[in-house]
Design a protein around this motif. Structure first.
Motif, PDB file in Angstrom:
ATOM      1  N   TYR A  30       0.848  -1.189   0.000  1.00  0.00           N
ATOM      2  CA  TYR A  30       0.000   0.000   0.000  1.00  0.00           C
ATOM      3  C   TYR A  30       0.884   1.241   0.000  1.00  0.00           C
ATOM      4  CZ  TYR A  30      -4.234  -2.684   0.645  1.00  0.00           C
ATOM      5  OH  TYR A  30      -5.289  -3.545   0.459  1.00  0.00           O
ATOM      6  N   LEU A  31       0.594   2.146  -0.926  1.00  0.00           N
ATOM      7  CA  LEU A  31       1.383   3.362  -1.087  1.00  0.00           C
ATOM      8  C   LEU A  31       0.485   4.582  -0.963  1.00  0.00           C
ATOM      9  CD1 LEU A  31       2.128   1.287  -3.796  1.00  0.00           C
ATOM     10  CD2 LEU A  31       4.226   2.594  -3.450  1.00  0.00           C
ATOM     11  N   CYS A  32       1.001   5.604  -0.305  1.00  0.00           N
ATOM     12  CA  CYS A  32       0.269   6.862  -0.298  1.00  0.00           C
ATOM     13  C   CYS A  32       0.901   7.809  -1.311  1.00  0.00           C
ATOM     14  CB  CYS A  32       0.212   7.495   1.083  1.00  0.00           C
ATOM     15  SG  CYS A  32       1.771   8.108   1.722  1.00  0.00           S
ATOM     16  N   ALA A  33       0.099   8.729  -1.792  1.00  0.00           N
ATOM     17  CA  ALA A  33       0.532   9.645  -2.829  1.00  0.00           C
ATOM     18  C   ALA A  33      -0.076  11.017  -2.601  1.00  0.00           C
ATOM     19  CB  ALA A  33       0.118   9.116  -4.202  1.00  0.00           C
ATOM     20  N   LEU A  42      -1.900  17.514  -6.751  1.00  0.00           N
ATOM     21  CA  LEU A  42      -2.604  18.787  -6.711  1.00  0.00           C
ATOM     22  C   LEU A  42      -4.037  18.681  -7.210  1.00  0.00           C
ATOM     23  CD1 LEU A  42       0.259  21.184  -7.864  1.00  0.00           C
ATOM     24  CD2 LEU A  42      -0.564  20.728  -5.543  1.00  0.00           C
ATOM     25  N   ARG A  43      -4.402  17.518  -7.754  1.00  0.00           N
ATOM     26  CA  ARG A  43      -5.772  17.324  -8.216  1.00  0.00           C
ATOM     27  C   ARG A  43      -6.276  15.966  -7.776  1.00  0.00           C
ATOM     28  NH1 ARG A  43      -5.998  16.225 -14.615  1.00  0.00           N
ATOM     29  NH2 ARG A  43      -7.919  15.240 -13.919  1.00  0.00           N
ATOM     30  N   GLY A  44      -7.546  15.877  -7.477  1.00  0.00           N
ATOM     31  CA  GLY A  44      -8.140  14.604  -7.121  1.00  0.00           C
ATOM     32  C   GLY A  44      -8.247  13.713  -8.334  1.00  0.00           C
ATOM     33  N   SER A  45      -7.783  12.478  -8.208  1.00  0.00           N
ATOM     34  CA  SER A  45      -7.765  11.582  -9.356  1.00  0.00           C
ATOM     35  C   SER A  45      -7.660  10.143  -8.872  1.00  0.00           C
ATOM     36  CB  SER A  45      -6.568  11.915 -10.257  1.00  0.00           C
ATOM     37  OG  SER A  45      -6.403  10.950 -11.274  1.00  0.00           O
ATOM     38  N   VAL A  46      -8.108   9.227  -9.720  1.00  0.00           N
ATOM     39  CA  VAL A  46      -7.911   7.805  -9.440  1.00  0.00           C
ATOM     40  C   VAL A  46      -6.763   7.247 -10.265  1.00  0.00           C
ATOM     41  CG1 VAL A  46     -10.346   7.535  -8.836  1.00  0.00           C
ATOM     42  CG2 VAL A  46      -9.580   7.041 -11.176  1.00  0.00           C
ATOM     43  N   GLN A  47      -6.096   8.119 -11.015  1.00  0.00           N
ATOM     44  CA  GLN A  47      -5.007   7.704 -11.891  1.00  0.00           C
ATOM     45  C   GLN A  47      -3.660   8.000 -11.242  1.00  0.00           C
ATOM     46  OE1 GLN A  47      -5.736   6.081 -14.648  1.00  0.00           O
ATOM     47  NE2 GLN A  47      -7.933   6.391 -14.381  1.00  0.00           N
ATOM     48  N   SER A  48      -2.798   7.022 -11.152  1.00  0.00           N
ATOM     49  CA  SER A  48      -1.515   7.215 -10.484  1.00  0.00           C
ATOM     50  C   SER A  48      -0.623   8.273 -11.142  1.00  0.00           C
ATOM     51  CB  SER A  48      -0.778   5.889 -10.352  1.00  0.00           C
ATOM     52  OG  SER A  48      -0.585   5.277 -11.598  1.00  0.00           O
ATOM     53  N   PRO A  49      -0.629   8.439 -12.462  1.00  0.00           N
ATOM     54  CA  PRO A  49       0.242   9.475 -13.050  1.00  0.00           C
ATOM     55  C   PRO A  49      -0.109  10.901 -12.615  1.00  0.00           C
ATOM     56  CG  PRO A  49      -0.413   7.905 -14.724  1.00  0.00           C
ATOM     57  CD  PRO A  49      -1.240   7.621 -13.516  1.00  0.00           C
ATOM     58  N   ASP A  50      -1.285  11.094 -12.048  1.00  0.00           N
ATOM     59  CA  ASP A  50      -1.692  12.436 -11.624  1.00  0.00           C
ATOM     60  C   ASP A  50      -1.104  12.820 -10.271  1.00  0.00           C
ATOM     61  OD1 ASP A  50      -4.973  12.020 -13.078  1.00  0.00           O
ATOM     62  OD2 ASP A  50      -3.177  12.956 -13.915  1.00  0.00           O
ATOM     63  N   TYR A  51      -0.387  11.919  -9.636  1.00  0.00           N
ATOM     64  CA  TYR A  51       0.193  12.202  -8.328  1.00  0.00           C
ATOM     65  C   TYR A  51       1.695  12.430  -8.460  1.00  0.00           C
ATOM     66  CZ  TYR A  51      -4.312  11.175  -6.458  1.00  0.00           C
ATOM     67  OH  TYR A  51      -5.667  11.223  -6.185  1.00  0.00           O
ATOM     68  N   ASP A  52       2.163  13.441  -7.729  1.00  0.00           N
ATOM     69  CA  ASP A  52       3.538  13.891  -7.891  1.00  0.00           C
ATOM     70  C   ASP A  52       4.505  13.251  -6.902  1.00  0.00           C
ATOM     71  OD1 ASP A  52       1.823  16.927  -8.253  1.00  0.00           O
ATOM     72  OD2 ASP A  52       2.849  15.901  -9.905  1.00  0.00           O
ATOM     73  N   TYR A  53       4.016  12.903  -5.740  1.00  0.00           N
ATOM     74  CA  TYR A  53       4.892  12.384  -4.690  1.00  0.00           C
ATOM     75  C   TYR A  53       4.337  11.058  -4.167  1.00  0.00           C
ATOM     76  CZ  TYR A  53       6.424  17.218  -4.867  1.00  0.00           C
ATOM     77  OH  TYR A  53       6.886  18.431  -5.295  1.00  0.00           O
ATOM     78  N   TRP A  54       5.275  10.138  -3.882  1.00  0.00           N
ATOM     79  CA  TRP A  54       4.900   8.796  -3.451  1.00  0.00           C
ATOM     80  C   TRP A  54       5.746   8.370  -2.268  1.00  0.00           C
ATOM     81  CZ3 TRP A  54       1.079   5.804  -5.755  1.00  0.00           C
ATOM     82  CH2 TRP A  54       0.529   6.327  -6.924  1.00  0.00           C
ATOM     83  N   GLY A  55       5.143   7.581  -1.390  1.00  0.00           N
ATOM     84  CA  GLY A  55       5.896   6.918  -0.352  1.00  0.00           C
ATOM     85  C   GLY A  55       6.494   5.626  -0.870  1.00  0.00           C
ATOM     86  N   GLN A  56       7.211   4.943   0.004  1.00  0.00           N
ATOM     87  CA  GLN A  56       7.894   3.707  -0.396  1.00  0.00           C
ATOM     88  C   GLN A  56       6.979   2.499  -0.273  1.00  0.00           C
ATOM     89  OE1 GLN A  56       8.112   4.978   2.603  1.00  0.00           O
ATOM     90  NE2 GLN A  56       7.729   3.208   3.905  1.00  0.00           N
ATOM     91  N   GLY A  57       5.878   2.652   0.451  1.00  0.00           N
ATOM     92  CA  GLY A  57       4.918   1.574   0.573  1.00  0.00           C
ATOM     93  C   GLY A  57       5.064   0.783   1.864  1.00  0.00           C
ATOM     94  N   THR A  58       3.983   0.148   2.263  1.00  0.00           N
ATOM     95  CA  THR A  58       3.977  -0.740   3.422  1.00  0.00           C
ATOM     96  C   THR A  58       3.206  -2.002   3.051  1.00  0.00           C
ATOM     97  OG1 THR A  58       3.494  -0.886   5.801  1.00  0.00           O
ATOM     98  CG2 THR A  58       1.911   0.337   4.462  1.00  0.00           C
ATOM     99  N   GLN A  59       3.740  -3.155   3.418  1.00  0.00           N
ATOM    100  CA  GLN A  59       3.160  -4.438   3.016  1.00  0.00           C
ATOM    101  C   GLN A  59       1.982  -4.804   3.914  1.00  0.00           C
ATOM    102  OE1 GLN A  59       4.102  -6.727   0.430  1.00  0.00           O
ATOM    103  NE2 GLN A  59       2.172  -7.687   1.039  1.00  0.00           N
ATOM    104  N   VAL A  60       0.904  -5.171   3.290  1.00  0.00           N
ATOM    105  CA  VAL A  60      -0.266  -5.713   3.984  1.00  0.00           C
ATOM    106  C   VAL A  60      -0.503  -7.122   3.464  1.00  0.00           C
ATOM    107  CG1 VAL A  60      -2.769  -5.532   4.304  1.00  0.00           C
ATOM    108  CG2 VAL A  60      -1.331  -3.475   4.386  1.00  0.00           C
ATOM    109  N   THR A  61      -0.511  -8.084   4.353  1.00  0.00           N
ATOM    110  CA  THR A  61      -0.749  -9.472   3.990  1.00  0.00           C
ATOM    111  C   THR A  61      -1.927 -10.001   4.795  1.00  0.00           C
ATOM    112  OG1 THR A  61       1.613  -9.791   3.528  1.00  0.00           O
ATOM    113  CG2 THR A  61       0.253 -11.768   3.791  1.00  0.00           C
ATOM    114  N   VAL A  62      -2.926 -10.500   4.087  1.00  0.00           N
ATOM    115  CA  VAL A  62      -4.129 -11.027   4.726  1.00  0.00           C
ATOM    116  C   VAL A  62      -4.183 -12.521   4.480  1.00  0.00           C
ATOM    117  CG1 VAL A  62      -6.623 -10.839   4.970  1.00  0.00           C
ATOM    118  CG2 VAL A  62      -5.280  -8.829   4.288  1.00  0.00           C
ATOM    119  N   SER A  63      -4.142 -13.291   5.542  1.00  0.00           N
ATOM    120  CA  SER A  63      -4.166 -14.751   5.410  1.00  0.00           C
ATOM    121  C   SER A  63      -5.603 -15.261   5.503  1.00  0.00           C
ATOM    122  CB  SER A  63      -3.321 -15.387   6.499  1.00  0.00           C
ATOM    123  OG  SER A  63      -3.852 -15.101   7.775  1.00  0.00           O
ATOM    124  N   SER A  64      -5.853 -16.359   4.793  1.00  0.00           N
ATOM    125  CA  SER A  64      -7.217 -16.925   4.780  1.00  0.00           C
ATOM    126  C   SER A  64      -7.404 -17.936   5.893  1.00  0.00           C
ATOM    127  CB  SER A  64      -7.492 -17.575   3.432  1.00  0.00           C
ATOM    128  OG  SER A  64      -6.522 -18.557   3.165  1.00  0.00           O
TER     129      SER A  64
END
Length: 122
Positions: free
Chosen positions: A94-97, A100-122
């Protein structure tokens, strides 16, 4: 310039909950729309949720609506993703971004974090 650092990921059983945080540097946090994306192995990055500058507007992908809640605290320069009733299909980095504009498209975001792993076991 904005630097983003995610935290809060981990391993959880299906049906469990996690709360992700994304801490931002800089004094202009309130100027940015913030979003969460996720990327599973072998899959493209996909939009999860977005929140407006003041926190009054949110939008979610259909599969997480009603289970995930995005929020922000501009005084703490932090955006959160509360994830409830987790499913194995939610397993991803999971990454936060910031953009300057609301969007569901990743190219519209200028800054990104490195991410954090989420693992859900069944």
């Amino acid at each position: 310039q904005v630097q983003l650092v995610e935290s809060g990921g981990g391993l959880v059983q299906a049906g469990g909950s996690l709360r992700l945080s994304c801490a931002a540097s800089g004094r202009s946090f309130g100027s940015y729309v913030m979003a969460w994306f996720r990327q599973a192995p072998g899959k493209e990055r996909e939009f999860v949720a977005v929140i407006g500058r003041s926190g009054g507007t949110t939008y979610y992908r259909g599969s997480v609506k009603g289970r995930f809640t995005v929020s922000r605290d501009n005084a703490k320069n932090t955006v959160y993703l509360q994830m409830n009733t987790l499913e194995p299909e939610d397993t991803a980095v999971y990454l936060c971004a910031a953009g300057l504009r609301g969007s569901v498209q990743s190219p519209d975001y200028d800054y990104w974090g490195q991410g954090t792993q989420v693992t859900v076991s069944s």
